[in-house]
Design a protein around this motif. Sequence first.
Motif, mmCIF file in Angstrom:
data_model
loop_
_atom_site.group_PDB
_atom_site.id
_atom_site.type_symbol
_atom_site.label_atom_id
_atom_site.label_comp_id
_atom_site.label_asym_id
_atom_site.label_seq_id
_atom_site.Cartn_x
_atom_site.Cartn_y
_atom_site.Cartn_z
ATOM 1 N N GLU A 6 -1.988 -8.047 -12.780
ATOM 2 C CA GLU A 6 -2.556 -6.899 -12.068
ATOM 3 C C GLU A 6 -3.929 -6.549 -12.621
ATOM 4 O O GLU A 6 -4.865 -6.282 -11.872
ATOM 5 C CB GLU A 6 -1.634 -5.686 -12.202
ATOM 6 N N LEU A 9 -6.428 -9.107 -11.567
ATOM 7 C CA LEU A 9 -6.762 -8.947 -10.148
ATOM 8 C C LEU A 9 -7.724 -7.779 -9.950
ATOM 9 O O LEU A 9 -8.699 -7.875 -9.210
ATOM 10 C CB LEU A 9 -5.485 -8.716 -9.330
ATOM 11 N N ARG A 10 -7.430 -6.683 -10.630
ATOM 12 C CA ARG A 10 -8.279 -5.493 -10.480
ATOM 13 C C ARG A 10 -9.699 -5.796 -10.969
ATOM 14 O O ARG A 10 -10.679 -5.455 -10.315
ATOM 15 C CB ARG A 10 -7.688 -4.324 -11.271
ATOM 16 N N TRP A 13 -11.415 -8.333 -8.460
ATOM 17 C CA TRP A 13 -11.138 -8.117 -7.034
ATOM 18 C C TRP A 13 -12.361 -8.424 -6.177
ATOM 19 O O TRP A 13 -12.286 -9.186 -5.203
ATOM 20 C CB TRP A 13 -10.685 -6.676 -6.835
ATOM 21 N N ALA B 61 -15.767 -5.357 -0.875
ATOM 22 C CA ALA B 61 -14.391 -5.859 -0.816
ATOM 23 C C ALA B 61 -13.469 -4.786 -0.243
ATOM 24 O O ALA B 61 -13.769 -3.601 -0.330
ATOM 25 C CB ALA B 61 -13.923 -6.259 -2.210
ATOM 26 N N PRO B 62 -12.357 -5.205 0.338
ATOM 27 C CA PRO B 62 -11.372 -4.204 0.789
ATOM 28 C C PRO B 62 -10.821 -3.463 -0.420
ATOM 29 O O PRO B 62 -10.947 -3.934 -1.550
ATOM 30 C CB PRO B 62 -10.294 -5.053 1.470
ATOM 31 N N PHE B 64 -8.656 -2.051 -3.426
ATOM 32 C CA PHE B 64 -7.735 -2.775 -4.292
ATOM 33 C C PHE B 64 -6.309 -2.319 -3.992
ATOM 34 O O PHE B 64 -5.892 -1.240 -4.390
ATOM 35 C CB PHE B 64 -8.081 -2.501 -5.749
ATOM 36 N N LEU B 66 -2.423 -3.841 -4.064
ATOM 37 C CA LEU B 66 -1.561 -4.967 -4.401
ATOM 38 C C LEU B 66 -0.333 -4.968 -3.511
ATOM 39 O O LEU B 66 0.116 -3.901 -3.083
ATOM 40 C CB LEU B 66 -1.117 -4.873 -5.860
#
Lengths: 173, 261
Positions: A6, A9-10, A13, B61-62, B64, B66
């Motif tokens: 996570e 990814l953050r 991103w 970007a879209p 964040f 998850l």
Amino acid sequence: MRIIVERALRQNWERLFSYALRLSGNRDGAADLLQSCATKALAAAPPEEAERVRAWLFAILRNIWIDEHRRGETGALAAEEALEDEQWRHDDRMIAVITVRQALERLEQPYREVIELVDLAGFRYGEAADILGVPVGTVMSRLSRARLLLLNAIEGGAVRPFAARQRKRANDQ
Amino acid sequence: MTERDLLSWTTLNAYVDGELEPDQAARVAAALAHDREAAAQVATLTKLRATVKAASAMPAAPPFVLPQARPRVARWLPWAAAACLALLVGAASLGLGDRQSPGSPLSAAVAAHQLWLAQATPSEAPRLGVELAGGDAGALPDLTLASLRLVHLSLDPAGRRGGGMLAGYVGPNGCRVGLWIAPVEAALPLQPAIQDRDGLAIRAWRGERASYALLGRGIDPARLDGIAALVARITRDEPGIPREQVAALAEARSVGPACLG
């Protein structure tokens, strides 16, 4: 494990989306690609070495794209032709934001991709090689060719492989 | 490595990228001092790299977001939900539900809902109540059609009033809607009716086996009406959901403002 993924990814991103956009060519496709990448990454075990997690994410994203869109045609660059010598004649004054931007748009996807990974995402050659699934030497030659094509495009000529350009020049003479 | 290889285009690219081994980089640097053309190439490459970065603004970007991990649900929880309902229905059938609670019959529902609202939002904090996955709790209404997901369950142990149970649902924007299920309360109407109080929008009614109250704070009244109609239909075991009812739910969801709770 999920926390590690996570966080990665953050932190990546926007850059992952940029890469997805480079691959897919449109925002909707890139957004879908990004979500698929996140889903797959969260369900998988990341590399034990923290410094490899970032490249691992990019590789996942690329593999999904290949699976969905380019299966069977990943060898768009059938052969990484050896670069040939040419008298250096590029004019640095032509290198500007607008000319580079236009030239990037005209590059073939595999060349844009390697520039995206190395110049923009900041990956080392070895990491880019892992993501692309090619040897480091291929990254070196592909990147150097990409930059040469970029310079040619900046000069206003059509973007085409260097050898073809030389052949045309010989024919013209 | 020959002098030609040392100053090849590929090697110069690696040199500019800092990818050469230190000794090789030093040899390239020394050779560049004697080769004007190669030095010009390095200057061009350096400028090109910098300009590529400047020319490639990061696209927006879209947000964040998850993918949701499916909550891990203990196998006994759906059974617990079913048992709670059975207890409530049983209490009602024994006449316990006829005992009047002090004040409004909805007091316990309001208290249970406010207690839930006082807890941290479901997406931010460790959940304090019992949690369930909507798809697994067959004993409670599946409100997927209203974009609501079951996330909370609390049981009011006030046996003297026959007790009650609050099922907490959350919408895609974090709106929280509580469904209070209690023994049959004769004072309630047979169809969902407005019973707003204490800052909460409430629709309450009674069925054959239990009474129900749907509670939300700051929720669009039309949306709450739509959800109440859906719950009433589901709890009456009516087969199928009319197409117009589904459409009304979707319309209320798209037109109405986000709720507060």
